[in-house]
Design an enzyme around this catalytic site. Structure first.
Site, PDB file in Angstrom:
ATOM      1  N   CYS A 180       0.862  -1.182   0.000  1.00 14.97           N
ATOM      2  CA  CYS A 180       0.000   0.000   0.000  1.00 14.97           C
ATOM      3  C   CYS A 180       0.899   1.232   0.000  1.00 14.97           C
ATOM      4  CB  CYS A 180      -0.962   0.019   1.187  1.00 14.97           C
ATOM      5  SG  CYS A 180      -2.414   1.065   0.837  1.00 14.97           S
ATOM      6  N   CYS A 204      -4.206   6.067   0.246  1.00 19.28           N
ATOM      7  CA  CYS A 204      -3.620   4.814  -0.226  1.00 19.28           C
ATOM      8  C   CYS A 204      -3.183   4.867  -1.690  1.00 19.28           C
ATOM      9  CB  CYS A 204      -4.593   3.659   0.015  1.00 19.28           C
ATOM     10  SG  CYS A 204      -4.975   3.433   1.777  1.00 19.28           S
ATOM     11  N   LYS A 219     -12.153  -5.549   2.118  1.00 18.03           N
ATOM     12  CA  LYS A 219     -11.636  -4.734   3.222  1.00 18.03           C
ATOM     13  C   LYS A 219     -12.567  -3.552   3.421  1.00 18.03           C
ATOM     14  CE  LYS A 219      -7.786  -1.785   4.553  1.00 18.03           C
ATOM     15  NZ  LYS A 219      -6.421  -1.338   4.254  1.00 18.03           N
ATOM     16  N   GLU A 268     -16.379  -7.564  -4.358  1.00 18.68           N
ATOM     17  CA  GLU A 268     -14.948  -7.186  -4.302  1.00 18.68           C
ATOM     18  C   GLU A 268     -14.068  -8.438  -4.317  1.00 18.68           C
ATOM     19  OE1 GLU A 268     -13.196  -4.544  -4.447  1.00 18.68           O
ATOM     20  OE2 GLU A 268     -14.644  -2.912  -4.250  1.00 18.68           O
ATOM     21  N   LYS A 313     -11.533  -8.360   6.125  1.00 22.35           N
ATOM     22  CA  LYS A 313     -10.912  -7.500   7.125  1.00 22.35           C
ATOM     23  C   LYS A 313     -11.812  -6.327   7.417  1.00 22.35           C
ATOM     24  CE  LYS A 313      -7.190  -4.273   7.605  1.00 22.35           C
ATOM     25  NZ  LYS A 313      -6.278  -3.430   6.922  1.00 22.35           N
ATOM     26  N   TYR A 319      -2.455 -10.182  15.877  1.00 24.94           N
ATOM     27  CA  TYR A 319      -1.438  -9.697  16.809  1.00 24.94           C
ATOM     28  C   TYR A 319      -1.282 -10.627  18.015  1.00 24.94           C
ATOM     29  CZ  TYR A 319      -2.063  -5.651  13.840  1.00 24.94           C
ATOM     30  OH  TYR A 319      -2.155  -4.836  12.736  1.00 24.94           O
TER      31      TYR A 319
HETATM   32  C1  PBG Z   1      -3.415   0.270   5.123  1.00 26.17           C
HETATM   33  C2  PBG Z   1      -3.776  -0.788   6.114  1.00 26.17           C
HETATM   34  C3  PBG Z   1      -4.575  -0.620   7.235  1.00 26.17           C
HETATM   35  C4  PBG Z   1      -4.550  -1.826   7.922  1.00 26.17           C
HETATM   36  C5  PBG Z   1      -3.764  -2.722   7.195  1.00 26.17           C
HETATM   37  N1  PBG Z   1      -3.306  -2.055   6.053  1.00 26.17           N
HETATM   38  C6  PBG Z   1      -5.260   0.578   7.764  1.00 26.17           C
HETATM   39  C7  PBG Z   1      -6.137   1.369   6.903  1.00 26.17           C
HETATM   40  O1  PBG Z   1      -6.648   0.890   5.885  1.00 26.17           O
HETATM   41  O2  PBG Z   1      -6.309   2.521   7.254  1.00 26.17           O
HETATM   42  C8  PBG Z   1      -5.241  -2.078   9.227  1.00 26.17           C
HETATM   43  C9  PBG Z   1      -4.699  -3.173  10.070  1.00 26.17           C
HETATM   44  C10 PBG Z   1      -5.118  -3.124  11.495  1.00 26.17           C
HETATM   45  O3  PBG Z   1      -5.935  -2.298  11.935  1.00 26.17           O
HETATM   46  O4  PBG Z   1      -4.610  -3.958  12.253  1.00 26.17           O
HETATM   47  N2  PBG Z   1      -3.742   0.050   3.813  1.00 26.17           N
HETATM   48 ZN    ZN Z   2      -3.322   2.036   2.577  1.00 28.06          ZN
END
Ligand code: PBG
Ligand code: ZN
Length: 330
Positions: free
Chosen positions: A123, A133, A199, A237, A252, A317
């Site tokens: 990203c 992004c 996502k 998606e 996610k 985590y």
């Molecule tokens: C960024 C990205 C994010 C996460 C993973 N990649 C944050 C967002 O989209 O703002 C979130 C992961 C997490 O909250 O543990 N592309």
């Molecule tokens: Zn991003």
């Protein structure tokens, strides 16, 4: 004979040793992927306040911290990079630097742990000055197709450094196709592609954005991340990413989206991952710290929910604390 009092389901759960005959086992460590945050420099181990037991690590420290985690049998790591503000620009060009922090981390981890499966997040938000992004078009929206060209460059640089799997998370239309084509053109046809395919624009990414210093400077990500109120579009998606050549799909966040996980599982034969995100991690820790719940119990119950919903892989985590939370049997 098919109902009470002849049928008594409690017979099937009378003792621990009977219950364990029927319970789905907790997933082994090989099903877990640990997200790690890597910074430039050496000897860095910066605590992330909203994510206890997670740190921003420099490459040398990461190698050291990984030792017990690798020995616990973990399935892989997912690498995120951070750069200082001075290195951020409009298009996030540091993200595809051959000597960027992720690329360096991949090479070092590959050397120290040859068999560890290395995933990289693809990203731009941690590298752009505005925190979105992808690069911004004149009207202020993210320029989708320009973002795709850059994401493809990032993915190729990660794969060239030795990543086993690139994981695009920008939610641009066509990003999977663009990355797959670029990998093929670069002769990197063995690299896996795990799409963050469904996502959502979620309020559960707060601690991560603190860790990554990647919050949008203005606006939000609702114009590219999926709406949690539109289930069918969210499923499309993932369908599209499958058609574009993803090897692995992902939902996610995870715990508020068990219906999405179950639907994706039903609708594909691809492997499915879920990302048990930062806010989900922090939520359980905060509850436990207030004395309002037992952490180990909450971690195990929520993880089993993801398994029941049908996930194959769990990006989490908790993964660097596998033995503590999942190690011994109940
Ligand atoms: C960024 C990205 C994010 C996460 C993973 N990649 C944050 C967002 O989209 O703002 C979130 C992961 C997490 O909250 O543990 N592309
Ligand atoms: Zn991003």
């Amino acid at each position: 004979m098919s109902t009470f009092p002849d049928v008594r389901l409690r017979r099937l759960r009378r003792t621990p040793s009977i219950r364990r005959l029927f319970d789905t086992p907790m997933p082994g460590p090989q099903k877990f992927i640990w997200p790690v945050f890597v910074v430039e420099g050496t000897n860095q181990r910066q605590a992330i306040e909203s994510m206890p037991n997670q740190y921003r690590l420099s490459v040398d420290t990461l190698i050291a911290e990984l030792k017990p985690v690798v020995e616990s049998g973990i399935g892989g790591i997912l690498i995120f990079g951070l750069v200082e503000d001075a290195l951020k620009d409009e298009s996030g060009s540091r993200a595809h630097d051959e000597n960027g922090v992720v690329q360096n981390a991949v090479r070092a981890v590959r050397k120290a742990y040859p068999d560890l499966v290395i995933f990289t997040d693809v990203c731009l938000c941690a590298y752009t000055s505005h925190g979105h992004c992808g690069p911004l078009a004149a009207g202020g929206d993210v320029d989708n197709d320009a973002a795709n060209d850059l994401l493809a460059k990032v993915a190729v640089s990660h794969a060239a450094a030795g990543a086993d799997c690139v994981a695009p998370s920008a939610m641009m239309d066509g990003q999977v196709q663009a990355i797959r084509a670029a990998l093929t053109a670069a002769g990197l046809d063995e690299t896996l592609l795990m799409s963050y395919s469904t996502k959502f624009a979620s309020a559960m990414y707060g601690p991560f954005r603190e860790a990554e210093q990647s919050s949008p400077q203005s606006g939000d990500r609702c114009g590219y991340q999926a709406s949690y109120a539109d289930l069918r579009q969210a499923l499309r998606e993932s369908d599209m990413d499958e058609d574009e050549g993803a090897d692995i799909l992902m939902a996610k966040p995870s715990l508020f989206y068990l219906d999405v996980i179950a639907s994706l599982r039903d609708g594909t034969d691809l492997p499915l991952a879920v990302y048990n995100v930062s806010g989900e991690y922090a939520m359980l820790i905060a509850t436990a710290e207030r004395g309002w719940g037992d952490l180990r119990g909450m971690v195990r119950e929520s993880t089993m929910a993801l398994v029941r919903a049908g996930t194959d892989l769990i990006i989490s985590y908790w993964a660097n604390q596998y033995d503590e939370f999942f190690g011994q049997s109940d």
